[in-house]
Scaffold this active site. Sequence first.
Site, PDB file in Angstrom:
ATOM      1  N   THR A   1     -11.131   6.252  10.922  1.00  0.00           N
ATOM      2  CA  THR A   1     -11.150   5.703  12.284  1.00  0.00           C
ATOM      3  C   THR A   1     -10.712   6.748  13.312  1.00  0.00           C
ATOM      4  O   THR A   1     -10.876   6.551  14.502  1.00  0.00           O
ATOM      5  CB  THR A   1     -10.252   4.446  12.399  1.00  0.00           C
ATOM      6  OG1 THR A   1      -9.082   4.658  11.632  1.00  0.00           O
ATOM      7  CG2 THR A   1     -10.950   3.211  11.926  1.00  0.00           C
TER       8      THR A   1
ATOM      9  N   ASP B   1     -13.932  14.567  -4.084  1.00  0.00           N
ATOM     10  CA  ASP B   1     -14.144  15.855  -4.752  1.00  0.00           C
ATOM     11  C   ASP B   1     -15.438  15.737  -5.557  1.00  0.00           C
ATOM     12  O   ASP B   1     -16.144  14.733  -5.429  1.00  0.00           O
ATOM     13  CB  ASP B   1     -12.927  16.175  -5.644  1.00  0.00           C
ATOM     14  CG  ASP B   1     -12.708  17.687  -5.799  1.00  0.00           C
ATOM     15  OD1 ASP B   1     -13.697  18.402  -6.057  1.00  0.00           O
ATOM     16  OD2 ASP B   1     -11.558  18.134  -5.659  1.00  0.00           O
TER      17      ASP B   1
ATOM     18  N   ARG C   1       2.753  -1.040  11.032  1.00  0.00           N
ATOM     19  CA  ARG C   1       3.835  -1.106  12.015  1.00  0.00           C
ATOM     20  C   ARG C   1       4.157  -2.488  12.589  1.00  0.00           C
ATOM     21  O   ARG C   1       5.335  -2.744  12.869  1.00  0.00           O
ATOM     22  CB  ARG C   1       3.561  -0.087  13.129  1.00  0.00           C
ATOM     23  CG  ARG C   1       3.805   1.320  12.643  1.00  0.00           C
ATOM     24  CD  ARG C   1       3.126   2.357  13.493  1.00  0.00           C
ATOM     25  NE  ARG C   1       1.682   2.292  13.342  1.00  0.00           N
ATOM     26  CZ  ARG C   1       0.829   3.127  13.921  1.00  0.00           C
ATOM     27  NH1 ARG C   1       1.288   4.085  14.712  1.00  0.00           N
ATOM     28  NH2 ARG C   1      -0.470   3.018  13.710  1.00  0.00           N
TER      29      ARG C   1
ATOM     30  N   LYS D   1       0.844  -1.204   0.000  1.00  0.00           N
ATOM     31  CA  LYS D   1       0.000   0.000   0.000  1.00  0.00           C
ATOM     32  C   LYS D   1       0.873   1.246   0.000  1.00  0.00           C
ATOM     33  O   LYS D   1       1.673   1.459   0.916  1.00  0.00           O
ATOM     34  CB  LYS D   1      -0.926   0.004   1.215  1.00  0.00           C
ATOM     35  CG  LYS D   1      -1.878   1.198   1.232  1.00  0.00           C
ATOM     36  CD  LYS D   1      -2.969   1.023   2.264  1.00  0.00           C
ATOM     37  CE  LYS D   1      -2.587   1.523   3.631  1.00  0.00           C
ATOM     38  NZ  LYS D   1      -2.508   3.000   3.748  1.00  0.00           N
TER      39      LYS D   1
ATOM     40  N   PRO E   1     -17.862  14.822  -8.702  1.00  0.00           N
ATOM     41  CA  PRO E   1     -17.731  13.623  -9.539  1.00  0.00           C
ATOM     42  C   PRO E   1     -16.797  13.804 -10.732  1.00  0.00           C
ATOM     43  O   PRO E   1     -15.932  12.941 -10.980  1.00  0.00           O
ATOM     44  CB  PRO E   1     -19.171  13.344  -9.994  1.00  0.00           C
ATOM     45  CG  PRO E   1     -20.013  13.896  -8.883  1.00  0.00           C
ATOM     46  CD  PRO E   1     -19.289  15.110  -8.386  1.00  0.00           C
TER      47      PRO E   1
ATOM     48  N   LYS F   1      -7.497   8.131  -1.149  1.00  0.00           N
ATOM     49  CA  LYS F   1      -8.761   8.575  -0.523  1.00  0.00           C
ATOM     50  C   LYS F   1      -9.335   9.792  -1.262  1.00  0.00           C
ATOM     51  O   LYS F   1      -9.541  10.857  -0.662  1.00  0.00           O
ATOM     52  CB  LYS F   1      -8.543   8.885   0.960  1.00  0.00           C
ATOM     53  CG  LYS F   1      -8.067   7.685   1.767  1.00  0.00           C
ATOM     54  CD  LYS F   1      -8.022   7.988   3.259  1.00  0.00           C
ATOM     55  CE  LYS F   1      -7.644   6.776   4.088  1.00  0.00           C
ATOM     56  NZ  LYS F   1      -6.244   6.386   4.009  1.00  0.00           N
TER      57      LYS F   1
ATOM     58  N   ASP G   1      -3.439   4.386  -1.985  1.00  0.00           N
ATOM     59  CA  ASP G   1      -4.398   4.855  -0.975  1.00  0.00           C
ATOM     60  C   ASP G   1      -4.469   6.382  -0.995  1.00  0.00           C
ATOM     61  O   ASP G   1      -3.890   7.052  -0.141  1.00  0.00           O
ATOM     62  CB  ASP G   1      -3.944   4.329   0.398  1.00  0.00           C
ATOM     63  CG  ASP G   1      -4.989   4.538   1.472  1.00  0.00           C
ATOM     64  OD1 ASP G   1      -6.149   4.858   1.144  1.00  0.00           O
ATOM     65  OD2 ASP G   1      -4.641   4.374   2.661  1.00  0.00           O
TER      66      ASP G   1
ATOM     67  N   ARG H   1      -3.516  -6.227  14.731  1.00  0.00           N
ATOM     68  CA  ARG H   1      -2.415  -6.457  15.672  1.00  0.00           C
ATOM     69  C   ARG H   1      -2.407  -7.921  16.107  1.00  0.00           C
ATOM     70  O   ARG H   1      -3.424  -8.402  16.612  1.00  0.00           O
ATOM     71  CB  ARG H   1      -2.575  -5.565  16.925  1.00  0.00           C
ATOM     72  CG  ARG H   1      -2.449  -4.060  16.659  1.00  0.00           C
ATOM     73  CD  ARG H   1      -1.035  -3.703  16.271  1.00  0.00           C
ATOM     74  NE  ARG H   1      -0.837  -2.295  15.974  1.00  0.00           N
ATOM     75  CZ  ARG H   1      -1.016  -1.718  14.776  1.00  0.00           C
ATOM     76  NH1 ARG H   1      -1.412  -2.435  13.747  1.00  0.00           N
ATOM     77  NH2 ARG H   1      -0.775  -0.445  14.593  1.00  0.00           N
TER      78      ARG H   1
END
Length: 245
Positions: free
Chosen positions: A127, A73, A218, A41, A75, A70, A68, A188
């Site tokens: 998140t 805006d 991580r 990614k 269309p 994201k 990635d 995790r």
Amino acid sequence: MNRDPGEIAARKRLILALDMPGAKEALELAETVKDVVGCFKVGLQLFLREGPSIVERVARLGVPVFLDLKLHDIPATVAKAVISLKGLPISFLTIHTAGGIEMMEAAADAASSLDSSLALLGVTLLTSLSESDFPQVGLMGSSQELVLRRAMLAREAGLAGVVASAREVSRLRQAVGEGFYLVIPGIRPAGAGNDDQKRIATPQSAIALGATHLVVGRPISASADPGQSARAILSMIEEAQREPI
Ligand code: C5P
């Protein structure tokens, strides 16, 4: 494109977030784990720093790339942004579901005109936003309801799947059925630290609850032995596939 979770090979489900400051560090890490992970990614930090060539350099390692960005805006602008990626070897691209169904449809049309194997994923809810932030930004209801509503809209618009947290994955899988990617970050292994992730799950539980793909950063990239950590997480995915709960 195979979107049935039971049919996806364990390795293909493991996405490593190359959240590194520059190409040198990202490519070093990618080289170390390229035989274990199913996808790399590339996020905003690396893409904005290095430009589109980073996607080609990572893809040359022979592993699919997830871009990635994201996108969010109007269309027409999002559709043209997708078209601007023409020629880049990308397997997954993220857009925001908050942009609405027209934006998602425009992006899906643009993606299919480029390359039918490019899977568009909708980001349901960051998140970092919790329900206590909702009134301030004009959102209502619970985060579960919002994520579910946006995922259904993404499916209606023709997206290949959504990114959501482990907390929602089970309800999402029930609602969308098979054939829709559920890509889950905040993974995790048992006993590992949380870092700044609030809603975490082990690889085994995320897969058991219906995730098709896991985004791991991580626990692999900050490990003393990234290759060994990636192999351990791959084994956990295989275990969950072998012994469904
Ligand atoms: O290091 P860690 O495993 O927490 O990295 C998770 C990756 O997933 C990061 O690239 C992060 O940006 C991404 N992500 C996330 N939560 C989301 C969407 C993406 O943690 N809702």
